[in-house]
Design an enzyme around this catalytic site. Structure first.
Site, mmCIF file in Angstrom:
data_model
loop_
_atom_site.group_PDB
_atom_site.id
_atom_site.type_symbol
_atom_site.label_atom_id
_atom_site.label_comp_id
_atom_site.label_asym_id
_atom_site.label_seq_id
_atom_site.Cartn_x
_atom_site.Cartn_y
_atom_site.Cartn_z
ATOM 1 N N ARG A 1 62.083 -91.995 -43.261
ATOM 2 C CA ARG A 1 61.750 -90.913 -42.333
ATOM 3 C C ARG A 1 61.955 -91.418 -40.914
ATOM 4 O O ARG A 1 61.280 -92.358 -40.487
ATOM 5 C CB ARG A 1 60.302 -90.454 -42.543
ATOM 6 C CG ARG A 1 59.824 -89.424 -41.526
ATOM 7 C CD ARG A 1 58.410 -88.945 -41.833
ATOM 8 N NE ARG A 1 57.977 -87.950 -40.865
ATOM 9 C CZ ARG A 1 57.144 -88.174 -39.850
ATOM 10 N NH1 ARG A 1 56.612 -89.377 -39.661
ATOM 11 N NH2 ARG A 1 56.826 -87.204 -39.020
ATOM 12 N N HIS B 1 59.898 -85.977 -32.270
ATOM 13 C CA HIS B 1 58.760 -86.892 -32.308
ATOM 14 C C HIS B 1 58.484 -87.312 -30.861
ATOM 15 O O HIS B 1 58.567 -88.486 -30.512
ATOM 16 C CB HIS B 1 59.051 -88.081 -33.227
ATOM 17 C CG HIS B 1 57.837 -88.813 -33.712
ATOM 18 N ND1 HIS B 1 57.580 -89.058 -35.047
ATOM 19 C CD2 HIS B 1 56.804 -89.374 -33.047
ATOM 20 C CE1 HIS B 1 56.439 -89.733 -35.178
ATOM 21 N NE2 HIS B 1 55.951 -89.952 -33.959
ATOM 22 N N GLU C 1 53.516 -83.797 -35.506
ATOM 23 C CA GLU C 1 52.203 -83.744 -34.867
ATOM 24 C C GLU C 1 52.186 -82.956 -33.559
ATOM 25 O O GLU C 1 51.920 -83.513 -32.483
ATOM 26 C CB GLU C 1 51.667 -85.163 -34.611
ATOM 27 C CG GLU C 1 51.518 -85.994 -35.870
ATOM 28 C CD GLU C 1 50.747 -87.290 -35.642
ATOM 29 O OE1 GLU C 1 50.466 -87.635 -34.480
ATOM 30 O OE2 GLU C 1 50.413 -87.955 -36.634
ATOM 31 N N ASN D 1 50.187 -86.193 -41.998
ATOM 32 C CA ASN D 1 49.896 -87.523 -41.440
ATOM 33 C C ASN D 1 48.390 -87.727 -41.452
ATOM 34 O O ASN D 1 47.635 -86.877 -40.966
ATOM 35 C CB ASN D 1 50.386 -87.637 -39.990
ATOM 36 C CG ASN D 1 51.908 -87.655 -39.901
ATOM 37 O OD1 ASN D 1 52.602 -87.599 -40.910
ATOM 38 N ND2 ASN D 1 52.410 -87.734 -38.680
ATOM 39 N N TYR E 1 45.217 -90.805 -41.004
ATOM 40 C CA TYR E 1 44.790 -92.179 -40.701
ATOM 41 C C TYR E 1 43.303 -92.411 -40.918
ATOM 42 O O TYR E 1 42.897 -93.472 -41.377
ATOM 43 C CB TYR E 1 45.170 -92.538 -39.255
ATOM 44 C CG TYR E 1 46.658 -92.678 -39.078
ATOM 45 C CD1 TYR E 1 47.296 -93.891 -39.314
ATOM 46 C CD2 TYR E 1 47.442 -91.587 -38.719
ATOM 47 C CE1 TYR E 1 48.675 -94.020 -39.190
ATOM 48 C CE2 TYR E 1 48.826 -91.706 -38.591
ATOM 49 C CZ TYR E 1 49.432 -92.923 -38.829
ATOM 50 O OH TYR E 1 50.789 -93.055 -38.724
ATOM 51 N N GLU F 1 53.009 -89.806 -42.983
ATOM 52 C CA GLU F 1 52.554 -91.034 -42.325
ATOM 53 C C GLU F 1 51.189 -91.426 -42.860
ATOM 54 O O GLU F 1 50.297 -90.581 -42.981
ATOM 55 C CB GLU F 1 52.387 -90.859 -40.802
ATOM 56 C CG GLU F 1 53.660 -90.860 -40.015
ATOM 57 C CD GLU F 1 53.414 -90.726 -38.513
ATOM 58 O OE1 GLU F 1 52.369 -91.204 -38.009
ATOM 59 O OE2 GLU F 1 54.277 -90.138 -37.844
HETATM 60 C C1 GBH Z 1 50.883 -90.965 -35.315
HETATM 61 O O1 GBH Z 1 49.987 -90.471 -34.393
HETATM 62 C C2 GBH Z 1 52.238 -90.855 -34.702
HETATM 63 O O2 GBH Z 1 53.024 -89.853 -35.333
HETATM 64 C C3 GBH Z 1 52.990 -92.140 -34.675
HETATM 65 O O3 GBH Z 1 54.070 -92.035 -33.801
HETATM 66 C C4 GBH Z 1 52.039 -93.242 -34.293
HETATM 67 O O4 GBH Z 1 52.689 -94.457 -34.043
HETATM 68 C C5 GBH Z 1 51.058 -93.407 -35.412
HETATM 69 O O5 GBH Z 1 50.444 -92.198 -35.745
HETATM 70 C C6 GBH Z 1 49.969 -94.438 -35.144
HETATM 71 O O6 GBH Z 1 49.187 -94.059 -34.066
HETATM 72 O O7 GBH Z 1 39.881 -87.295 -34.195
HETATM 73 O O8 GBH Z 1 39.833 -87.201 -31.844
HETATM 74 O O9 GBH Z 1 39.349 -89.256 -32.938
HETATM 75 C C7 GBH Z 1 48.652 -90.463 -34.805
HETATM 76 C C8 GBH Z 1 47.807 -89.894 -33.705
HETATM 77 C C9 GBH Z 1 45.662 -90.744 -34.218
HETATM 78 C C10 GBH Z 1 45.936 -88.570 -33.279
HETATM 79 C C11 GBH Z 1 44.230 -90.436 -34.532
HETATM 80 C C12 GBH Z 1 44.517 -88.276 -33.609
HETATM 81 C C13 GBH Z 1 42.344 -89.185 -33.920
HETATM 82 C C14 GBH Z 1 41.784 -88.372 -32.811
HETATM 83 N N1 GBH Z 1 46.477 -89.566 -34.148
HETATM 84 N N2 GBH Z 1 43.723 -89.486 -33.607
HETATM 85 S S1 GBH Z 1 40.097 -88.001 -32.961
#
Ligand code: GBH
Length: 476
Positions: A83, A127, A172, A300, A302, A377
């Site tokens: 990707r 992006h 995103e 995506n 995390y 992601e």
């Molecule tokens: C992605 O962004 C991107 O697509 C990528 O480019 C980047 O490198 C990767 O992740 C790592 O960062 O709930 O208010 O605490 C992720 C961006 C991260 C945005 C977590 C929301 C939580 C905000 N996201 N964040 S909050």
């Protein structure tokens, strides 16, 4: 075990696609070569005070010049898909008008190189690297940007539409709108709540118009069309939990999923933001244009977030770890507090919560039945150490193992999950954090630009080969 998401021996079905992801500005470098024009990230990163250490993507990991070496690395890993994103300012440096043939040529060579190695290309059109001239004309808060995006999508589809397997319009849009125009943490660094909501709408419109253009010009019969969203998986703590979660879900998730997948904006979102804007920028016909059938929803994920309605006494937490630029990513929600998450955390300060991924996938498949999902992601930054030419990143490997377990459990529960793209193939330019955060399963030495497979990459290669989640060396 059940609660820790460290089951061993889980097997993935044959059709499940294992891959890895990057994005143009984060890896390519070659910022002024072959006719590439400046994007908002060139401008933002070169403005003092915006990015850690003043880091820019001028060189990044020099992927633009190391294409063949990087393709071979993908093949050694056994990736089934890759990707990547296409830099709009390479295809149309001013953001409109004819294509730049040298820019197209790079992505054409990338796609051919992937296909020669049996790797499926998953191309994202946007992006975050908006051509600077379009920002100068108003950026995403301006309606015209959506039309320019559709025109660019048509050019990209004409150039690569005979070969790309999966097309993704936006990555995103939450970040583009609210971090770019609301909080100021991302390019272009503007701070205005109403502009951030205008940007939401014009990104949505751009998505719908781009899908229509792609369907018109793409010739590969089984090509799939998609969008990638970052979802906020929410927790609440007190008697404000339901309200806080509903409001943040509206701004973060439903502001995109509802127009794209149901053809309407949520009434509660319009109401919650009525002190910020009257949404009069939504014109007749826009929702029908946005509401296009798609074949796949990119997810995506995390970590999770915990919210409550703020009582005005306790100190508010910075909500995403970014430097405070003075603006808010949450228009109309200044009274909502993001609480510190219980650990363990990654180097980003994000909590590790694989159960959130399982919950999200099950929830999306319930909300949008019949829509296939793909994890586009997931991954983690940790403070890696190089020892004798190796990186023993058991922390990252364990993170991935637990999230693959979550995905496998979602499949077991009937979710139509088609694949998983690990973020990221390489250590790379982590936006406002510059090169200080490393997400790669492949290490990049920023002095020599040499690539080194971390233990997590070897573990992933084993998962892809056996289709079975391996144990983590040292952790069992
Ligand atoms: C992605 O962004 C991107 O697509 C990528 O480019 C980047 O490198 C990767 O992740 C790592 O960062 O709930 O208010 O605490 C992720 C961006 C991260 C945005 C977590 C929301 C939580 C905000 N996201 N964040 S909050």
């Amino acid at each position: 075990g059940n609660a820790d998401y460290r089951d061993s021996g889980l097997v993935f079905p044959d059709e499940f696609v294992f891959g890895s992801a990057t994005a143009s500005y984060q890896v390519e470098g070659a910022f002024d070569e072959d006719g590439r024009g400046p994007s908002i990230w060139d401008t933002f990163s070169k403005t003092p005070g915006n990015v850690w250490n003043g880091d820019t993507g001028d060189v990044a990991v020099d992927h633009y010049h190391r294409l063949d070496e990087d393709l071979d690395l993908m093949q050694r890993l056994g990736l089934q898909s890759y990707r990547f994103s296409i830099a709009w300012p390479r295809i149309q440096p001013p953001g409109s008008g004819p294509v730049n043939p040298k820019g197209v040529d790079f992505y054409s060579r990338l796609v051919d190189g992937l296909l020669e190695r049996g790797i499926a290309p998953i191309a994202t059109l946007y992006h975050w690297d908006l051509p600077q001239p379009l920002e100068d004309a108003g950026g995403w808060p301006a309606r015209d940007t959506a039309y320019r995006f559709a025109e660019y999508a048509r050019h990209a589809g004409e150039a690569l539409g005979d070969r790309v397997h999966v097309w993704t319009t936006l990555n995103e849009p939450w970040c583009s709108a609210y971090l770019g125009y609301g909080s100021g943490a991302h390019a272009p660094g503007r701070i205005d709540g109403a502009d951030s909501l205008r940007a939401v709408h014009h990104l949505n419109l751009g998505h719908g118009l781009a899908i229509q253009q792609l369907r018109d010009v793409v010739t590969k019969d089984d090509a799939q069309f998609s969008v990638t969203l970052n979802f906020h998986v929410l927790r609440g703590v007190d008697d404000t939990a339901d309200e806080a979660k509903r409001r943040i879900d509206g701004l973060a998730n439903r502001a995109f999923t509802w127009p794209m997948l149901r053809g309407e904006y949520p009434a509660d979102l319009l109401q919650d933001t009525s002190s910020v804007t009257d949404w009069s920028f939504v014109q007749d016909g826009d929702l029908a244009a946005i509401h296009q059938p798609i074949d796949l929803l990119g997810v995506n994920y995390y970590s999770t977030a915990t919210v409550r309605v703020w009582d005005g006494i306790s100190p508010r937490q910075n909500n995403d770890g970014h430097k405070d630029m003075g603006g808010s990513a949450w228009p109309g929600a200044d009274d909502i507090e993001f609480l510190a998450q219980p650990g363990p955390h990654t180097a980003m300060g994000w909590n590790i919560a694989p159960e959130g991924l399982e919950e999200l996938l099950v929830s999306l498949s319930g909300q949008f039945p019949g829509l296939p999902l793909m994890v586009t992601e997931n991954g983690a930054a940790f403070d890696d150490v190089v020892e004798d030419g190796a990186v023993h990143d058991a922390d990252r490997t364990d993170y991935l193992r637990r999230h693959f377990t979550a995905a496998r459990r979602a499949l077991q529960r009937g979710v139509d999950l088609r694949g998983y793209q690990v973020w990221s193939l390489f250590d790379n330019y982590e936006w406002g954090y510059g090169y200080s955060k490393r997400f790669g399963i492949v290490r990049v030495d920023y002095d020599t630009l040499e690539r080194l497979m971390k233990d997590s990459a070897h573990w992933y290669a084993e998962l892809i080969k056996t289709r079975t989640i391996p144990d983590v060396p040292g952790l069992g």
